[in-house]
Design a protein around this motif. Structure first.
Motif, PDB file in Angstrom:
ATOM      1  N   LEU A  59       0.849  -1.189   0.000  1.00 58.80           N
ATOM      2  CA  LEU A  59       0.000   0.000   0.000  1.00 58.80           C
ATOM      3  C   LEU A  59       0.888   1.243   0.000  1.00 58.80           C
ATOM      4  O   LEU A  59       1.641   1.478   0.949  1.00 58.80           O
ATOM      5  CB  LEU A  59      -0.904  -0.014   1.240  1.00 58.80           C
ATOM      6  CG  LEU A  59      -1.891   1.149   1.398  1.00 58.80           C
ATOM      7  CD1 LEU A  59      -2.841   1.233   0.213  1.00 58.80           C
ATOM      8  CD2 LEU A  59      -2.679   0.993   2.702  1.00 58.80           C
ATOM      9  N   ASP A  60       0.796   2.054  -1.055  1.00 58.64           N
ATOM     10  CA  ASP A  60       1.657   3.239  -1.158  1.00 58.64           C
ATOM     11  C   ASP A  60       0.896   4.485  -1.619  1.00 58.64           C
ATOM     12  O   ASP A  60       1.482   5.375  -2.231  1.00 58.64           O
ATOM     13  CB  ASP A  60       2.850   2.965  -2.072  1.00 58.64           C
ATOM     14  CG  ASP A  60       2.445   2.577  -3.490  1.00 58.64           C
ATOM     15  OD1 ASP A  60       1.237   2.615  -3.795  1.00 58.64           O
ATOM     16  OD2 ASP A  60       3.336   2.241  -4.292  1.00 58.64           O
ATOM     17  N   TYR A  61      -0.401   4.541  -1.328  1.00 49.34           N
ATOM     18  CA  TYR A  61      -1.211   5.738  -1.547  1.00 49.34           C
ATOM     19  C   TYR A  61      -1.561   6.336  -0.186  1.00 49.34           C
ATOM     20  O   TYR A  61      -1.557   5.628   0.823  1.00 49.34           O
ATOM     21  CB  TYR A  61      -2.493   5.401  -2.302  1.00 49.34           C
ATOM     22  CG  TYR A  61      -2.374   5.382  -3.826  1.00 49.34           C
ATOM     23  CD1 TYR A  61      -1.165   5.146  -4.455  1.00 49.34           C
ATOM     24  CD2 TYR A  61      -3.500   5.574  -4.626  1.00 49.34           C
ATOM     25  CE1 TYR A  61      -1.071   5.108  -5.840  1.00 49.34           C
ATOM     26  CE2 TYR A  61      -3.415   5.537  -6.015  1.00 49.34           C
ATOM     27  CZ  TYR A  61      -2.182   5.301  -6.611  1.00 49.34           C
ATOM     28  OH  TYR A  61      -2.083   5.265  -7.986  1.00 49.34           O
ATOM     29  N   PRO A  62      -1.898   7.639  -0.133  1.00 52.57           N
ATOM     30  CA  PRO A  62      -2.251   8.274   1.143  1.00 52.57           C
ATOM     31  C   PRO A  62      -3.496   7.664   1.784  1.00 52.57           C
ATOM     32  O   PRO A  62      -4.245   6.904   1.156  1.00 52.57           O
ATOM     33  CB  PRO A  62      -2.486   9.739   0.738  1.00 52.57           C
ATOM     34  CG  PRO A  62      -1.708   9.924  -0.516  1.00 52.57           C
ATOM     35  CD  PRO A  62      -1.822   8.615  -1.241  1.00 52.57           C
ATOM     36  N   PRO A  63      -3.746   8.023   3.048  1.00 50.43           N
ATOM     37  CA  PRO A  63      -4.804   7.356   3.826  1.00 50.43           C
ATOM     38  C   PRO A  63      -6.211   7.432   3.257  1.00 50.43           C
ATOM     39  O   PRO A  63      -6.980   6.482   3.395  1.00 50.43           O
ATOM     40  CB  PRO A  63      -4.719   8.068   5.185  1.00 50.43           C
ATOM     41  CG  PRO A  63      -3.292   8.460   5.300  1.00 50.43           C
ATOM     42  CD  PRO A  63      -2.893   8.863   3.909  1.00 50.43           C
ATOM     43  N   PHE A  64      -6.617   8.561   2.652  1.00 47.72           N
ATOM     44  CA  PHE A  64      -7.979   8.621   2.140  1.00 47.72           C
ATOM     45  C   PHE A  64      -8.221   7.540   1.089  1.00 47.72           C
ATOM     46  O   PHE A  64      -9.319   6.989   1.002  1.00 47.72           O
ATOM     47  CB  PHE A  64      -8.285  10.005   1.565  1.00 47.72           C
ATOM     48  CG  PHE A  64      -8.760  11.002   2.584  1.00 47.72           C
ATOM     49  CD1 PHE A  64      -8.897  10.652   3.925  1.00 47.72           C
ATOM     50  CD2 PHE A  64      -9.091  12.300   2.213  1.00 47.72           C
ATOM     51  CE1 PHE A  64      -9.329  11.570   4.869  1.00 47.72           C
ATOM     52  CE2 PHE A  64      -9.528  13.229   3.151  1.00 47.72           C
ATOM     53  CZ  PHE A  64      -9.638  12.866   4.480  1.00 47.72           C
ATOM     54  N   PHE A 232      -6.370  17.133   6.789  1.00 47.86           N
ATOM     55  CA  PHE A 232      -5.143  16.347   6.906  1.00 47.86           C
ATOM     56  C   PHE A 232      -5.101  15.571   8.223  1.00 47.86           C
ATOM     57  O   PHE A 232      -4.567  14.463   8.272  1.00 47.86           O
ATOM     58  CB  PHE A 232      -3.914  17.244   6.765  1.00 47.86           C
ATOM     59  CG  PHE A 232      -3.525  17.501   5.344  1.00 47.86           C
ATOM     60  CD1 PHE A 232      -2.653  16.652   4.691  1.00 47.86           C
ATOM     61  CD2 PHE A 232      -4.057  18.569   4.642  1.00 47.86           C
ATOM     62  CE1 PHE A 232      -2.304  16.866   3.364  1.00 47.86           C
ATOM     63  CE2 PHE A 232      -3.716  18.802   3.320  1.00 47.86           C
ATOM     64  CZ  PHE A 232      -2.837  17.946   2.671  1.00 47.86           C
ATOM     65  N   ALA A 233      -5.679  16.146   9.270  1.00 49.01           N
ATOM     66  CA  ALA A 233      -5.733  15.440  10.549  1.00 49.01           C
ATOM     67  C   ALA A 233      -6.617  14.207  10.452  1.00 49.01           C
ATOM     68  O   ALA A 233      -6.308  13.152  11.016  1.00 49.01           O
ATOM     69  CB  ALA A 233      -6.237  16.384  11.640  1.00 49.01           C
ATOM     70  N   THR A 234      -7.714  14.339   9.716  1.00 48.81           N
ATOM     71  CA  THR A 234      -8.602  13.194   9.523  1.00 48.81           C
ATOM     72  C   THR A 234      -7.888  12.074   8.775  1.00 48.81           C
ATOM     73  O   THR A 234      -8.043  10.886   9.099  1.00 48.81           O
ATOM     74  CB  THR A 234      -9.860  13.621   8.742  1.00 48.81           C
ATOM     75  OG1 THR A 234     -10.518  14.665   9.439  1.00 48.81           O
ATOM     76  CG2 THR A 234     -10.809  12.442   8.557  1.00 48.81           C
ATOM     77  N   ALA A 235      -7.089  12.456   7.773  1.00 45.42           N
ATOM     78  CA  ALA A 235      -6.395  11.454   6.971  1.00 45.42           C
ATOM     79  C   ALA A 235      -5.210  10.851   7.709  1.00 45.42           C
ATOM     80  O   ALA A 235      -5.076   9.625   7.817  1.00 45.42           O
ATOM     81  CB  ALA A 235      -5.933  12.079   5.651  1.00 45.42           C
ATOM     82  N   PHE A 236      -4.339  11.712   8.210  1.00 42.81           N
ATOM     83  CA  PHE A 236      -3.060  11.241   8.762  1.00 42.81           C
ATOM     84  C   PHE A 236      -3.051  11.128  10.280  1.00 42.81           C
ATOM     85  O   PHE A 236      -2.133  10.528  10.845  1.00 42.81           O
ATOM     86  CB  PHE A 236      -1.934  12.194   8.321  1.00 42.81           C
ATOM     87  CG  PHE A 236      -1.630  12.132   6.855  1.00 42.81           C
ATOM     88  CD1 PHE A 236      -0.710  11.218   6.355  1.00 42.81           C
ATOM     89  CD2 PHE A 236      -2.272  12.986   5.956  1.00 42.81           C
ATOM     90  CE1 PHE A 236      -0.427  11.160   5.001  1.00 42.81           C
ATOM     91  CE2 PHE A 236      -1.990  12.939   4.596  1.00 42.81           C
ATOM     92  CZ  PHE A 236      -1.069  12.017   4.119  1.00 42.81           C
ATOM     93  N   GLY A 237      -4.054  11.715  10.941  1.00 38.54           N
ATOM     94  CA  GLY A 237      -4.079  11.717  12.399  1.00 38.54           C
ATOM     95  C   GLY A 237      -3.953  10.351  13.041  1.00 38.54           C
ATOM     96  O   GLY A 237      -3.103  10.150  13.931  1.00 38.54           O
ATOM     97  N   PRO A 238      -4.762   9.366  12.624  1.00 40.62           N
ATOM     98  CA  PRO A 238      -4.649   8.038  13.246  1.00 40.62           C
ATOM     99  C   PRO A 238      -3.250   7.438  13.123  1.00 40.62           C
ATOM    100  O   PRO A 238      -2.765   6.776  14.055  1.00 40.62           O
ATOM    101  CB  PRO A 238      -5.681   7.204  12.469  1.00 40.62           C
ATOM    102  CG  PRO A 238      -6.673   8.204  11.973  1.00 40.62           C
ATOM    103  CD  PRO A 238      -5.875   9.432  11.662  1.00 40.62           C
ATOM    104  N   PHE A 239      -2.580   7.676  12.023  1.00 38.91           N
ATOM    105  CA  PHE A 239      -1.244   7.123  11.820  1.00 38.91           C
ATOM    106  C   PHE A 239      -0.203   7.907  12.615  1.00 38.91           C
ATOM    107  O   PHE A 239       0.811   7.345  13.044  1.00 38.91           O
ATOM    108  CB  PHE A 239      -0.915   7.108  10.331  1.00 38.91           C
ATOM    109  CG  PHE A 239      -1.878   6.283   9.528  1.00 38.91           C
ATOM    110  CD1 PHE A 239      -1.725   4.909   9.427  1.00 38.91           C
ATOM    111  CD2 PHE A 239      -2.977   6.879   8.907  1.00 38.91           C
ATOM    112  CE1 PHE A 239      -2.628   4.140   8.715  1.00 38.91           C
ATOM    113  CE2 PHE A 239      -3.887   6.117   8.203  1.00 38.91           C
ATOM    114  CZ  PHE A 239      -3.713   4.752   8.103  1.00 38.91           C
ATOM    115  N   ALA A 240      -0.468   9.202  12.842  1.00 40.12           N
ATOM    116  CA  ALA A 240       0.427   9.993  13.696  1.00 40.12           C
ATOM    117  C   ALA A 240       0.336   9.515  15.139  1.00 40.12           C
ATOM    118  O   ALA A 240       1.355   9.390  15.832  1.00 40.12           O
ATOM    119  CB  ALA A 240       0.070  11.473  13.597  1.00 40.12           C
ATOM    120  N   VAL A 241      -0.886   9.237  15.602  1.00 40.91           N
ATOM    121  CA  VAL A 241      -1.083   8.736  16.960  1.00 40.91           C
ATOM    122  C   VAL A 241      -0.361   7.402  17.152  1.00 40.91           C
ATOM    123  O   VAL A 241       0.224   7.130  18.215  1.00 40.91           O
ATOM    124  CB  VAL A 241      -2.587   8.587  17.265  1.00 40.91           C
ATOM    125  CG1 VAL A 241      -2.811   7.864  18.586  1.00 40.91           C
ATOM    126  CG2 VAL A 241      -3.261   9.961  17.295  1.00 40.91           C
TER     127      VAL A 241
END
Length: 501
Positions: A59-64, A232-241
């Motif tokens: 998997l190499d596309y962004p979270p959305f 961006f927080a919705t997309a990347f937030g879970p992975f940042a946490v």
């Protein structure tokens, strides 16, 4: 186009019926890529999505886009449970094929909606031209080849892009346009190449006062900034946490890949590679040193690591600086005169710069130039003169993606018919320019188009008859060189048009 011509919806229905007939056609490794992503997002918890590597197609596309695959996987599991098993590599039951092919068609509804909005928002005197441009995008040979045969979801994502571009036409929806583009970046990061044009346009038209660039509209800045941060927080937030941002970024930006992708995409580096190949043969006469270990690199036009035998090596830094330089040129005009037409022009030229000078450019990325340019190609005849060679070169450059004999009639006949119908229609609809036309560029466009059919005939048919399986790199090299000249020529032409309009 007259009112009696088919509506966009009617064209979409006919096109969808034709695409259904292509379900059994050739499918590339991208088909397995997306099947594997369905499996990853359905079978594994979120914290394993960007670590899973059972398949080479990680998997190499962004979270959305990962969330998008997750949503589709729930339907896919009902169609065929084996489709969403991670260990079930290269699985392609007929249920799987039909589901994935159908999902591309269904998600293209967003593209149809965006194009209809584009027609509806056009000035009264430009309705016919807007309708012609919209139908040309809907029936694009590029989308047909890449999405419905080769296999990807570009129609869906270009629908998001066009929706954002159209909403930027009105001051009332400019903020929404920025939000939609931010969401698009979270679907596929290739659209970062267009971000400079969005940044300058939103800064100048939304965040700064139209009376003075020194008057900042702080409330607008706050609304725009907070909305983009939220997206961006919705997309990347879970992975940042979960502390996975470094791993996610390593998947999104694999800089270890070479300068050229697969065969040469039609850009400056294709011409550079061709020059290196020619110099290999001239080097003994010119007394130039030749690096023996580079003779089997992708300067042959095939898959492999990039290395140049005679010319200096190109680094990612060089690509970045050249791309940035040629992006900045149109952004200056956009900042000084932030009209919608200049915005679309700047988006187009940012797409050109990234495609022509970028690192590891995919040939499929040419649509990043063709589709936004299509929205303004009928602004006047000077714009159309610059668009013509791009339309020819861009679509012909996609032919090597379909290398099986069964698909040759589809890609060749469909593309030639599309070029004939729409370039002739555009020629009738494009108004005369109020600025002088460029005689040389007009002649270049005509000559370039005239050479298209002989080239396609030779590379697709005649070469194999004469040489059989030998010198297999020549058709790729000829196609890449021809299409590179067309894309570079159209870029130069449009730069001239953009800065003199």
């Amino acid at each position: 186009m007259a009112d009696s011509y088919p509506t966009l919806t009617q064209c979409a229905l006919v096109a969808a019926a034709f695409k259904v007939l292509l379900f059994p056609a050739y499918k590339s490794t991208d088909f397995e890529v997306h099947r594997n992503w369905l499996a990853i997002t359905n079978s594994l918890p979120v914290n394993e999505w960007y670590y899973e590597k059972t398949s080479q197609w990680t998997l190499d596309y962004p979270p959305f886009f990962a969330y998008f695959e997750w949503l589709m996987s729930h339907i896919a599991r009902l169609v065929d449970p084996a489709m969403v098993q991670v260990w079930n590599l290269e699985y392609d039951s007929w249920q799987t094929v039909y589901f994935q092919r159908a999902s591309v068609i269904v998600t293209e509804i967003l593209l149809v909606y965006a194009l209809q909005l584009y027609i509806d928002s056009a000035p009264l005197g430009a309705k016919r031209a807007s309708k012609a441009a919209a139908i040309s995008i809907l029936l694009s040979p590029g989308l047909l080849i890449i999405d419905h045969i080769h296999f990807q979801y570009n129609g869906f994502m270009y629908g998001i892009m066009i929706l954002s571009l159209v909403l930027a036409r009105s001051k009332n929806t400019l903020l929404v346009s920025g939000f939609i583009f931010a969401a698009l970046l979270c679907f596929k990061h290739i659209y970062l190449y267009l971000a400079p044009a969005y940044f300058v346009f939103l800064l100048r038209a939304y965040c700064l006062s139209p009376k003075s660039i020194f008057q900042i509209r702080f409330d607008n800045c706050l609304k725009l900034g907070s909305g983009i941060i939220a997206i961006f927080a919705t997309a990347f937030g879970p992975f940042a946490v979960m502390g996975q941002i470094p791993q996610l970024m390593s998947r999104l930006f694999p800089f270890s890949r070479g300068l050229c992708h697969a065969y040469w995409a039609p850009n400056v580096w294709a011409l550079y590679s061709l020059a290196d190949r020619v110099l290999i043969h001239l080097a003994p006469r010119l007394g130039l040193p030749v690096k023996e270990d580079a003779l089997q690199s992708v300067t042959r036009g095939l898959v492999g690591d990039t290395a140049f035998a005679v010319l200096p090596e190109i680094t990612p830094r060089v690509c970045f600086l050249l791309t940035l330089l040629f992006m900045c040129l149109p952004l200056v005009k956009l900042f000084n005169k932030p009209t919608w037409e200049n915005f679309i022009g700047a988006v187009t030229l940012c797409g050109y710069a990234s495609f022509l000078f970028g690192w590891h450019v995919h040939e499929k990325a040419i649509l990043l130039v063709i589709l936004p340019f299509s929205l303004i190609a009928l602004r006047d005849r000077r714009h159309l003169s610059a668009f013509r060679p791009l339309a020819v070169a861009g679509h012909v450059s996609l032919f090597p993606l379909l290398f099986t004999p069964a698909e040759f009639p589809i890609k060749a006949i469909y593309t030639v018919l599309w070029l004939m119908v729409f370039l002739m229609a555009f020629d009738r609809l494009a108004p005369a320019s109020t600025h002088p036309r460029f005689f040389f560029l007009d002649r270049f466009s005509t000559l370039y188009i005239a050479l298209c059919i002989p080239l396609v005939a030779y590379t697709s048919l005649v070469h194999n008859v004469i040489f059989g399986g030998r010198l297999e790199f020549l058709p790729l090299m000829f196609t890449s060189a021809y299409t590179s000249v067309g894309v570079v020529g159209s870029w130069v032409a449009y730069l001239a048009v953009y800065f003199t309009s």
